[in-house]
Design an enzyme around this catalytic site. Sequence first.
Site, PDB file in Angstrom:
ATOM      1  N   ARG A   1     -80.014 -89.730  64.198  1.00 50.08           N
ATOM      2  CA  ARG A   1     -78.723 -89.429  65.128  1.00 50.08           C
ATOM      3  C   ARG A   1     -77.878 -89.962  64.372  1.00 50.08           C
ATOM      4  NH1 ARG A   1     -77.112 -85.761  68.248  1.00 50.08           N
ATOM      5  NH2 ARG A   1     -75.228 -86.717  69.981  1.00 50.08           N
TER       6      ARG A   1
ATOM      7  N   SER B   1     -72.359 -73.214  67.067  1.00 50.01           N
ATOM      8  CA  SER B   1     -73.333 -74.522  66.415  1.00 50.01           C
ATOM      9  C   SER B   1     -74.730 -73.575  66.320  1.00 50.01           C
ATOM     10  CB  SER B   1     -73.529 -76.274  67.259  1.00 50.01           C
ATOM     11  OG  SER B   1     -73.867 -76.951  66.309  1.00 50.01           O
TER      12      SER B   1
ATOM     13  N   HIS C   1     -66.710 -80.711  63.172  1.00 47.65           N
ATOM     14  CA  HIS C   1     -67.877 -79.216  64.327  1.00 47.65           C
ATOM     15  C   HIS C   1     -67.999 -79.960  65.403  1.00 47.65           C
ATOM     16  CE1 HIS C   1     -70.640 -76.838  64.200  1.00 47.65           C
ATOM     17  NE2 HIS C   1     -72.045 -77.645  65.447  1.00 47.65           N
ATOM     18  N   ASP C   2     -67.706 -80.774  65.931  1.00 49.03           N
ATOM     19  CA  ASP C   2     -67.693 -81.336  67.370  1.00 49.03           C
ATOM     20  C   ASP C   2     -66.341 -80.623  68.142  1.00 49.03           C
ATOM     21  OD1 ASP C   2     -70.356 -82.092  68.216  1.00 49.03           O
ATOM     22  OD2 ASP C   2     -69.806 -84.155  68.272  1.00 49.03           O
TER      23      ASP C   2
ATOM     24  N   ASP D   1     -64.573 -79.150  60.100  1.00 48.81           N
ATOM     25  CA  ASP D   1     -65.651 -79.200  60.244  1.00 48.81           C
ATOM     26  C   ASP D   1     -66.546 -78.999  58.959  1.00 48.81           C
ATOM     27  OD1 ASP D   1     -67.969 -78.627  60.723  1.00 48.81           O
ATOM     28  OD2 ASP D   1     -68.223 -77.180  62.038  1.00 48.81           O
TER      29      ASP D   1
END
Length: 370
Positions: free
Chosen positions: A218, A149, A349-350, A316
Amino acid sequence: MTEFIPPGSLFHALSSPFPMKRGGQLHRARIAYETWGHLNASATNAILIMPGLSPNAHAAHHDSNAEPGWWESMLGPGKPIDTDRWFVICVNSLGSCKGSTGPASYNPITQAMYRLDFPALSIEDGANAAIEVVHALGIKQLASLIGNSMGGMTALAILLLHPDIARSHINISGSAQALPFSIAIRSLQREAIRLDPHWNQGHYDDTHYPESGLRIARKLGVITYRSALEWDGRFGRVRLDSDQTNDTPFGLEFQIENYLESHAHRFVHTFDPNCYLYLSRSMDWFDVAEYANGDILAGLARIRIQRALAIGSHTDILFPIQQQQQIAEGLRRGGTHATFLGLDSPQGHDAFLVDIAGFGPPVKEFLDEL
């Protein structure tokens, strides 16, 4: 607001003054880091891990901190990053609130918290700080440099600024520059924090804290960290039970809303809002093309390493798979034996944090061949 420092953290005192890329300098600053495994006599078995925006340096448990780390399944004896063979260092990014000096730290000159008096932060500043740690440990060259990342950006900056610092590189869900979509999302996140009246130009405290702004920031982040494919399979349109809702107009109704709320609630009191602003902006500014007159592939081609692996997920949306392809292509132009791998992980992405079955084997294979 205070810093959030994991037990068992180690600290390196940065050179003082420590110059920053965009001007200004830090005095008596420090970098937090943790290590696993043992450095061999020739200091040739070291691996440096550069993490994303929010993680600390506690990537996995060790004797000084038995709590599982954020990459617990990837790092340890017999795991893909095998600490029986490798001496592994993980650094908390400069500008963070997890032990390294950042806006939530106290300025030794003024004896007051830096807040917005912290100098403008660039990815390159974190790169230079991390390499100070490496050199302080007696390591002249890393066996491999791993970045995921935001850490993928930092790793590329390290390789550009410090030639010959590593023999190989693994770039996981990283990029050589921020794309417009990612910049736009982070801009909205920063705006949410700054529009919270409790932010108060960065002068908040525990009593008057921009919780709402950071919570919205967040939530926006979490939406981009995962994928629509995962949301569909995990939550669908399932509604909350009646005892989980209230009569508030436009309140929580769906499970996905509750997930975002719970995730954000856990985050807001474990990360400093000003640090979030600084680190977020540093990602927008980073651009490898600056190192080659606007040509990003030529910038990547300036990096000189023996081998590289660029790996990412097809789902992603924050660091799209094309950006990992671009890294591999640019490194190849510079003579690196670079491999690209795109995985079909549904977690977006995670995925590199949770899909160890997908990401672990290629990382292990790459390191085993060194």
